[in-house]
Scaffold this motif. Structure first.
Motif, short mmCIF file in Angstrom:
data_model
loop_
_atom_site.label_atom_id
_atom_site.label_comp_id
_atom_site.label_asym_id
_atom_site.label_seq_id
_atom_site.Cartn_x
_atom_site.Cartn_y
_atom_site.Cartn_z
N ALA A 7 -9.86 -0.56 -4.52
CA ALA A 7 -11.25 -0.13 -4.72
C ALA A 7 -12.15 -1.33 -5.01
N THR A 8 -11.60 -2.32 -5.73
CA THR A 8 -12.37 -3.53 -6.04
C THR A 8 -12.65 -4.34 -4.79
N ASP A 9 -11.62 -4.55 -3.95
CA ASP A 9 -11.85 -5.41 -2.79
C ASP A 9 -12.73 -4.72 -1.75
N ALA A 10 -12.84 -3.38 -1.84
CA ALA A 10 -13.75 -2.67 -0.92
C ALA A 10 -15.20 -3.04 -1.21
N ARG A 11 -15.48 -3.47 -2.45
CA ARG A 11 -16.84 -3.84 -2.85
C ARG A 11 -17.09 -5.34 -2.72
N ARG A 12 -16.02 -6.12 -2.41
CA ARG A 12 -16.16 -7.58 -2.33
C ARG A 12 -15.72 -8.06 -0.96
N PRO A 13 -16.62 -8.58 -0.15
CA PRO A 13 -16.26 -9.02 1.19
C PRO A 13 -15.34 -10.24 1.21
N ASP A 14 -15.25 -10.96 0.06
CA ASP A 14 -14.43 -12.16 0.02
C ASP A 14 -13.04 -11.91 -0.55
N VAL A 15 -12.68 -10.63 -0.73
CA VAL A 15 -11.37 -10.28 -1.29
C VAL A 15 -10.73 -9.20 -0.44
N VAL A 16 -9.43 -9.37 -0.13
CA VAL A 16 -8.68 -8.34 0.58
C VAL A 16 -7.33 -8.19 -0.10
N SER A 17 -6.95 -6.96 -0.41
CA SER A 17 -5.65 -6.69 -1.03
C SER A 17 -4.65 -6.33 0.06
N VAL A 18 -3.49 -7.00 0.04
CA VAL A 18 -2.49 -6.76 1.07
C VAL A 18 -1.09 -6.81 0.47
N SER A 19 -0.14 -6.36 1.26
CA SER A 19 1.27 -6.65 1.01
C SER A 19 1.81 -7.26 2.30
N ALA A 20 2.02 -8.56 2.28
CA ALA A 20 2.56 -9.22 3.47
C ALA A 20 3.97 -8.71 3.77
N LEU A 21 4.65 -8.21 2.72
CA LEU A 21 6.02 -7.73 2.89
C LEU A 21 6.05 -6.41 3.65
N THR A 22 5.17 -5.48 3.28
CA THR A 22 5.18 -4.15 3.90
C THR A 22 4.15 -3.98 5.01
N GLY A 23 3.15 -4.87 5.06
CA GLY A 23 2.10 -4.77 6.06
C GLY A 23 0.88 -4.00 5.60
N GLU A 24 0.91 -3.44 4.39
CA GLU A 24 -0.23 -2.69 3.88
C GLU A 24 -1.47 -3.58 3.76
N GLY A 25 -2.59 -3.13 4.27
CA GLY A 25 -3.85 -3.86 4.17
C GLY A 25 -4.06 -4.91 5.24
N MET A 26 -3.12 -5.06 6.17
CA MET A 26 -3.26 -6.13 7.16
C MET A 26 -4.43 -5.90 8.11
N ASP A 27 -4.68 -4.64 8.49
CA ASP A 27 -5.83 -4.35 9.37
C ASP A 27 -7.14 -4.78 8.70
N ASN A 28 -7.24 -4.51 7.40
CA ASN A 28 -8.45 -4.92 6.66
C ASN A 28 -8.58 -6.45 6.65
N THR B 207 5.38 -15.52 4.17
CA THR B 207 5.59 -14.12 4.57
C THR B 207 4.37 -13.60 5.30
N LEU B 208 3.18 -13.94 4.80
CA LEU B 208 1.94 -13.53 5.48
C LEU B 208 1.83 -14.21 6.84
N PHE B 209 2.18 -15.50 6.89
CA PHE B 209 2.15 -16.24 8.16
C PHE B 209 3.06 -15.56 9.18
N ASN B 210 4.28 -15.22 8.76
CA ASN B 210 5.21 -14.55 9.67
C ASN B 210 4.70 -13.19 10.10
N ARG B 211 4.07 -12.46 9.19
CA ARG B 211 3.54 -11.13 9.50
C ARG B 211 2.44 -11.24 10.56
N MET B 212 1.60 -12.27 10.46
CA MET B 212 0.47 -12.39 11.38
C MET B 212 0.86 -13.01 12.72
N THR B 213 1.89 -13.87 12.73
CA THR B 213 2.22 -14.62 13.94
C THR B 213 3.49 -14.15 14.63
N GLY B 214 4.34 -13.41 13.90
CA GLY B 214 5.64 -13.07 14.47
C GLY B 214 6.60 -14.24 14.45
#
Length: 456
Positions: free
Chosen positions: A350-371, A223-230
Motif C-alpha cells: 500500500a505504501t509503494d502504491a503511493r510512492r513512484p520511487d518505491v516498488v515492493s517485490v519478491s525476486a524469489l517468488t516473482g511477486e511484484g515484478m510486473d509493477n 536473484t532479481l537479476f536472474n529473475r529479470m534476465t533468465g
C-alpha cells in the motif's frame, strides 16, 4: 579399527572465533548484536573457515597495545583454548601493533574486518580485472602492516642464514618491493580498463539505457537479476555471493507483461557493506563505473532485515563516495516481501502504491515484478525524455544486418514482406533513430530537421 589404506586429503576448515568490539559509540547506527551476526555471516562466506564461537566484547577505551584490557585478554585466551580456535576474526580495525601482540598472546592468526573482506574478495574474484583489483587492494593493505609481517618473517627465516632482526632497512626494501608490484598491477589494470572502455564504446553505438542494480550485500540483487534476465548468476544466502559485475541486454516484457518491449542493459554489481575497506573502494572504483554511467539505479533492499534502514544509509554513503550524482534516477526495490508477515507485506504494498520511487517485490517468488517492470519503463521514459515516434521503413532483402539491428533494439511493431524486401513499422525514439542512421548511413533513412546527414 584397521587402516583401510586410504586417507582423506581434504584440508579441515580453520576453527575461527569471531569478536565484535563494542565501543559504545552513539554515532554507530548498528546494534552490536546485529553487527556480530553480520561478522559471523562474513566468516561463513569463506568455505575454509568453521566458526566455533562468537561474542560481543564491550570496550570503554581500546588498549593501544592489545586492544583489550588484561582481564578481558585472559578471559578471551581461555575461550580460545576451550574452543581450540586457530583464527580470531575481529570485526573492526586492528592496528599492526595490536595484531602482532594479540597473535603472540593467544598463539593464533588474527584478521581484522578489512583483512577478512579482502580474503573473501580474493577467494571470489574470477575475471582478470577482479583478480588484479583484489591483489592491488591487498598490497595497499599489507603495505601498512610491515611491522607485523616482518616480525613473523623473523621467526620463519631463522634457519635460512639471515642475521639479526628485520630492521628498518629490510622493511624499507619490502615497502619498495610492494610499491613496484602495485605499479605493475596498475599498468595491467589500465590495459584491462582500456579494453572494457572499448567494449563500452561499442555498446554506446547501440542505444540501450543502462540499469544498474546496487544494494547491501545479500539483499537479493543476483536473484532479481536472474529473475529479470533468465541468467544463472550465483545467487546464494551468503555475503558477497556476487563479486565480478555481470551485464545482460534484455527486452522488458511487452504490454501484457507490464513493459514496452524497451531494450536495456541490466548490470549486477558487487554488494556494499558497512565500513567497506577504503582500499577496496579505491580498487573497485573501475568495476563500479557502470553504476556511475547508469541511466537508472535500482537500489535493492532486503526489506525483511531488522536493520534495513541502516543498510540503506550505508549504501547511500558509498554511492556518494563514488561520486554518484544526487539527481540520478533511482528506484528503491523493497525485496524479500515473501519473508514478511502478511499484514506487514500488505502495508508495504500500500505504501509503494503511493510512492513512484518505491516498488515492493519478491525476486524469489516473482511477486511484484510486473509493477517493477512498469516502474522501470516509466522512469526511463522520464529520464531519457524520449517520446516514441511511429515510422515505416522499407529494407531490401540484402539488408539483413539493418533488419537484425532494429529487432534487437526492440523497435519493430510489425513487419510485412514486399516484392522488394521488408516493410517494417517502427516505434522508436529519436535517439534510437539517430543511432540507426549513424550505424547504417546507407539505409536511406532521411534526417530529422536539424539533424546532420552522415552521408553528406
Amino acid at each position: 579399527m584397521p587402516d583401510s589404506g586410504t586417507h582423506d586429503t581434504r584440508e579441515k576448515p580453520t576453527r575461527a572465533y569471531v569478536i565484535h568490539p563494542d565501543l559504545g559509540n552513539s554515532r554507530t547506527r548498528r546494534s552490536p548484536e546485529h553487527a556480530l551476526e553480520e561478522a559471523v555471516a562474513l566468516a561463513h562466506a569463506l568455505p575454509a573457515i568453521e566458526v566455533v564461537g562468537a561474542e560481543v566484547v564491550r570496550l570503554r577505551t581500546p588498549n593501544p597495545g592489545h586492544l583489550f584490557g588484561t582481564g578481558k585478554l585472559d578471559e578471551l585466551s581461555a575461550r580460545l583454548k576451550e574452543t581450540e580456535a586457530k583464527l580470531v576474526l575481529v570485526d573492526g580495525p586492528v592496528s599492526p601493533v595490536q595484531q602482532r601482540n594479540l597473535e603472540k598472546a593467544w598463539n593464533v592468526k588474527l584478521l581484522d574486518r578489512t583483512g577478512l573482506i579482502l580474503e573473501i574478495f580474493a577467494d571470489r574474484a574470477r575475471t582478470r580485472e577482479g583478480v588484479l583489483q583484489v591483489e592491488l587492494a591487498a598490497l595497499s593493505y599489507q603495505r601498512t602492516r610491515l611491522v607485523r609481517a616482518w616480525t613473523h618473517l623473523e621467526r620463519q627465516r631463522g634457519g635460512l642464514g639471515f642475521v639479526g632482526g628485520p630492521g628498518e632497512t629490510q622493511i624499507e626494501a619490502d615497502r619498495r618491493a610492494i610499491d613496484e608490484q602495485m605499479t605493475r598491477l596498475r599498468r595491467q589494470l589500465e590495459r584491462v580498463v582500456k579494453t572494457r572502455t572499448l567494449h563500452r564504446a561499442a555498446r554506446a553505438k547501440v542505444p540501450y539505457p543502462i540499469v544498474a542494480l546496487v544494494g547491501y550485500t545479500n539483499a537479493g540483487k543476483s536473484t532479481l537479476f536472474n529473475r529479470m534476465t533468465g541468467a544463472d548468476v550465483l545467487a546464494k544466502d551468503m555475503l558477497f555471493a556476487t563479486l565480478d559485475p555481470t551485464m545482460r541486454a534484455i527486452s522488458l516484457p511487452s504490454a501484457d507483461g507490464g513493459g514496452s518491449g524497451r531494450r536495456i542493459i541490466l548490470s549486477d554489481t558487487v554488494g556494499f557493506i558497512s565500513d567497506l575497506p577504503h582500499e577496496l573502494v579505491a580498487a573497485f572504483r573501475a568495476t563500479l563505473e557502470e553504476v556511475l554511467e547508469a541511466d537508472l539505479i535500482l537500489h535493492v533492499r532486503d526489506i525483511s532485515h531488522p536493520e534495513t534502514e541502516e543498510q540503506a544509509s550505508d549504501v547511500g554513503e558509498i554511492l556518494d563516495g563514488l561520486g554518484v550524482a544526487e539527481d540520478v534516477a533511482l528506484i528503491e526495490v523493497w525485496n524479500k516481501i515473501d519473508a514478511l508477515r502478511p499484514d506487514i507485506r500488505a502495508a508495504l504494498i500500500a505504501t509503494d502504491a503511493r510512492r513512484p520511487d518505491v516498488v515492493s517485490v519478491s525476486a524469489l517468488t516473482g511477486e511484484g515484478m510486473d509493477n517493477l517492470i512498469r516502474a522501470i519503463d516509466q522512469r526511463l521514459a522520464e529520464v531519457l525524455d524520449e517520446p516514441r515516434r511511429a515510422f515505416t521503413l522499407d529494407l531490401g532483402f540484402a539488408q539483413g544486418r539493418e533488419r537484425a539491428w532494429l529487432f534487437d533494439a526492440g523497435v519493430v511493431e510489425r513487419e510485412a514482406e514486399t516484392d522488394a524486401g521488408h516493410r517494417l513499422h517502427l516505434l522508436w525514439t529519436d535517439r534510437q533513430r539517430g543511432a540507426f542512421r549513424n550505424r547504417f548511413p546507407d539505409a536511406g533513412l532521411p534526417p530529422l530537421p536539424g539533424e546532420d546527414d552522415p552521408t553528406a
